[in-house]
Write an enzyme that holds these catalytic residues in place. Structure first.
Site, short mmCIF file in Angstrom:
data_model
loop_
_atom_site.label_atom_id
_atom_site.label_comp_id
_atom_site.label_asym_id
_atom_site.label_seq_id
_atom_site.Cartn_x
_atom_site.Cartn_y
_atom_site.Cartn_z
N LYS A 81 0.88 -1.08 -0.13
CA LYS A 81 -0.03 -0.04 -0.17
C LYS A 81 0.83 1.19 -0.07
CE LYS A 81 -4.32 1.39 0.03
NZ LYS A 81 -5.32 0.77 -0.62
N GLY A 174 -20.72 5.94 2.79
CA GLY A 174 -20.03 6.60 1.72
C GLY A 174 -20.44 6.19 0.31
N GLY A 176 -18.47 7.51 -2.75
CA GLY A 176 -17.68 7.66 -3.45
C GLY A 176 -17.69 6.62 -4.74
N VAL A 178 -17.16 3.61 -5.31
CA VAL A 178 -17.73 2.20 -5.12
C VAL A 178 -19.17 2.42 -4.50
CG1 VAL A 178 -17.55 -0.12 -4.02
CG2 VAL A 178 -15.72 1.02 -4.88
#
Ligand code: NAI
Length: 342
Positions: A81, A174, A176, A178
């Site tokens: 990451k 959320g 966003g 996705v």
């Protein structure tokens, strides 16, 4: 700063700190494992971390999660990451990210994550070969959302005995790339949506497009809904929020939504079926690993996540452990089988 004794250090192979003051870059790349081919894949998260400690913790945890996810879907690579501490996303910053990734000489293959987009990766790719991009490039967010849908539906089937999602209520945290794609998939199947995001424009768009009900970010945990779907950042489920949940299933795209392993046991103790992140959000990694495979092949692989989840649930029951622990156990076995080492 402690690294080797950090609670989230898990024998990571390589942790790099990159600095490029002229571009405003401060970046940590954590390579948890390089797989049998000596390479690790993972996203680039650009986020206004409150401290370096917070960024290091995220890098260590997210890279470990990536190793487990790739192993679970039998991709022969380790997990990594990149986390970028704040900074405004200029071409100069993206170029500096590319140059830094290039110095890792193929040990790390970068992709987009929260705060970065496929278009940003095109800019990064002007400065390094080591970027996950295919032509035609698979849309990982859409694939991730479809994979979540598959797992969410399988969990609803298992936990509520419902064959479809018509009339099922889902609280989505959320909106966003996705979260919004998931909402569209859910609405198309007749699910009722309660949604939230820190960005009120995203909430208004989803309410306008899909007739969802909006709630304030903190109120999402208190919604009476069949499913709670965390599609924002990690660490959202802990001792404070789990007792507030009024759902039967937790299934979303967020990486590391559980603040600690014991949270998985707390969910199970409340009779809530949790679809582990490394299963539910594996669709993006599947898309990235599918290269130029025709869309129907990718779709069949994504549909296969339901069988993977069934296997995880069966293992959890057999071993008397949480679904998260079962998914990690299977992933570690698969990694060891691929890499010839634990
Ligand atoms: P994104 O950056 O497009 O969207 C994240 C959204 O969450 C933003 O709209 C943000 O305002 C919102 N948000 C952040 N904190 C919030 C809070 N406390 N309450 C409500 N909303 C909040 O990110 P994307 O790509 O949609 O990813 C979402 C999650 O899924 C992340 O955890 C990511 O790591 C994970 N994921 C994404 C994949 C992909 O293909 N994009 C693949 C696998 C996992």
């Amino acid at each position: 700063m402690v690294i080797f004794d950090h609670p989230d250090f898990d024998g990571h192979e390589h942790v790099s700190f990159f600095s490029d003051p002229s571009a405003g870059l401060k970046m940590i790349v954590a390579i948890h494992r390089t797989g049998p081919l000596g390479t690790a894949g993972g996203g680039c998260r650009l986020w206004p971390y409150r401290s370096e400690q917070e960024a290091v913790r995220d890098a260590l945890r997210l890279s470990r999660t990536m190793t487990l996810k790739l192993a679970l879907i039998e991709v022969p690579a380790g997990g990594a990451k990149a986390v970028v501490l704040g900074g405004s996303k200029t071409d100069s910053l993206l170029a500096a990210i590319g140059r830094a990734v290039d110095r890792l000489a193929g040990r790390f293959i970068i992709a987009e994550d929260v705060g970065t987009t496929p278009a940003d990766m095109e800019t990064v790719a002007r400065h390094t070969l080591w970027v996950s991009r295919q032509a035609p490039r698979a849309d990982t967010a859409t694939a991730t959302a479809y994979g979540v849908l598959v797992c969410l539906a399988a969990a609803v089937r298992r936990r509520l005995g419902r064959a479809d999602l018509d009339g099922i209520s889902v609280a989505v945290q959320g909106l966003g790339r996705v979260g919004r794609a998931l909402c569209r998939e859910l609405a198309a199947r007749g699910a009722r949506l309660v949604v939230t995001d820190l960005d009120s424009c995203r909430v208004d768009e989803t309410v306008g497009e899909l007739g969802a009900t909006a709630v304030a970010p903190e109120a999402i945990f208190d919604q009476a809904a069949d499913v709670f779907s965390p599609c924002a950042l990690g660490d959202v489920l802990d001792e404070r929020t789990v007792p507030r949940l009024r759902c039967s299933v937790v299934s979303g795209s967020a990486n590391n939504p559980l603040a600690a392993p014991r949270v998985a046991d707390a969910l199970a103790a409340r009779g809530i079926l949790y679809t582990p992140d490394i299963v539910a959000n594996a669709g993006g990694a599947m898309a990235a690993a599918s290269g130029d495979a025709p869309p129907q092949i990718l779709r069949a692989r994504l549909d296969g996540l339901a069988a993977l989840l069934d296997g995880v649930c069966a293992r959890a029951e057999r071993d008397g452990i949480s679904t998260q622990a079962a998914a990690e156990r299977i992933a570690r076995e698969r990694f060891a089988a691929m890499a010839g080492r634990p």
